[in-house]
Write an enzyme that holds these catalytic residues in place. Structure first.
Site: not given
Length: 352
Positions: A64, A69, A95
């Site tokens: 993931d 990030y 995401k």
């Protein structure tokens, strides 16, 4: 094709579980990549690749990531690592909800990512932004398929009640349509939410039958916020949980030491007292507290995977050793008197 993924996980000694009512299966332990983006401390490319290699060697086949990030850094590193792996041997999620845009070197904001890339973020949960975010993720990953999309950090926990009302309306009015189109076309296999709170999950599930929720910190050995409403609703709707934050920001790994954190903040005396009791119970069973903390969510059938995040091969290897320890249902039941439920959110964002 999907069956091939299941067998790949079993060959490495790790079982898999299905995501919702889809044909997608993920390994019971998965790897989260915030640390590879430099969360709280620098992570070199060499360390990132070594940690990913350790995860792969342990049998983990679900990875993931997110644009947030390292402001694109984690997606680049995950894509580089997975690019030469057989495509049907792993599952990848990223995401939507934050769009990256370039900024000058001296304008990179401090989101707790050390040596992040030169970008800032803007929030947008609408149709056009989700489609654009997916295209940008393809480019950063250098891969041509994403299996799962999570709507990232929607909810009052991140935005506060007033601002979240705007974002939730974007998602319900058009964002969900984008996700459903992507799934219907075969571009993705599943979609859901990636959040740190229960209320927004209930809000969205009243309007949509989502496949999965990546829920951080709210279904752990300590924090049982998901138990009363969310898990029964997931069972009713066939929605899977991927559980992150199993150590509740560290305290279930370190114990109630000085400076221990719970939910991204210094732990209160009440939390430290509960964790001290849990540590004692674990010790009576010859276990480090981190072992039942790591395994607890998987005792619930609605949980498809436990997400582990680190930027150190040694930490990952230690966690995978904890995953092998034998813990019974009776062991887990002994911790229940010391659990808690997260307090209701106020009008302001809990975490900015």
């Amino acid at each position: 094709m999907r069956e091939g993924r299941i067998l790949a996980g079993r060959r490495q000694g790790m079982q898999t579980r299905k995501i919702g009512r889809t044909n997608l299966a993920v390994t019971e332990y998965s790897f989260g990549t915030a640390g590879l983006g430099g969360l709280y401390r620098e992570c070199t490319r060499e360390a990132a690749m070594a940690t990913l290699d350790s995860a792969w060697g342990s049998g983990i086949r679900y990875y993931d990531t997110a644009p947030y990030y390292g402001l694109g850094l984690a997606e680049r590193r995950v894509g580089d690592f997975l690019r030469d792996k057989p495509r049907d041997s792993y599952v990848l999620s990223t995401k939507v909800g934050r769009l990256l845009h370039p900024v000058a070197d001296d304008k990179v904001p401090d989101y707790s990512y050390v040596k992040a890339l030169n970008f800032d973020v803007s929030y947008d949960y609408g149709y056009d932004a989700i489609m654009r975010s997916v295209e940008m993720s393809y480019a950063r990953l250098g891969l041509n398929r994403i299996d799962i999309l999570y709507v990232h950090d929607i909810g009052g926990y991140t935005h506060g009640a007033a601002r979240n009302a705007v974002y939730l309306r974007q998602l319900l009015d058009s964002g969900l349509k984008a996700l459903e189109e992507l799934k219907s076309s075969g571009a993705i296999s599943a979609y859901g939410l990636g959040v740190n709170e229960v209320p927004v999950c209930l809000d969205v599930m009243r309007h949509a039958d989502i496949d999965c929720i990546l829920l951080a910190g709210r279904y752990t050995l300590l924090d049982r916020s998901a138990v009363a409403e969310l898990i029964p609703l997931c069972q009713k709707k066939g929605t899977s949980l991927v559980v992150g934050g199993v150590f509740n920001s560290g305290i279930l790994a370190t114990g109630p030491v000085e400076g221990a954190h719970f939910d991204y903040m210094p732990a209160t005396e009440e939390v430290r007292t509960k964790v001290a009791a849990m540590k004692r119970l674990a010790g009576e069973r010859g276990l480090p507290l981190a072992a039942p903390a790591l395994q607890f969510p998987l005792a619930t059938p609605q949980v498809a995977s436990v997400l582990l995040g680190t930027a150190k091969p040694s930490s990952l290897e230690r966690n995978m050793e904890l995953a092998q320890k034998t813990i019974t249902a009776e062991d887990f039941a002994a911790f229940e008197p010391y659990t808690l439920v997260a307090p209701a959110l106020g009008a302001e964002a809990v975490r900015v």
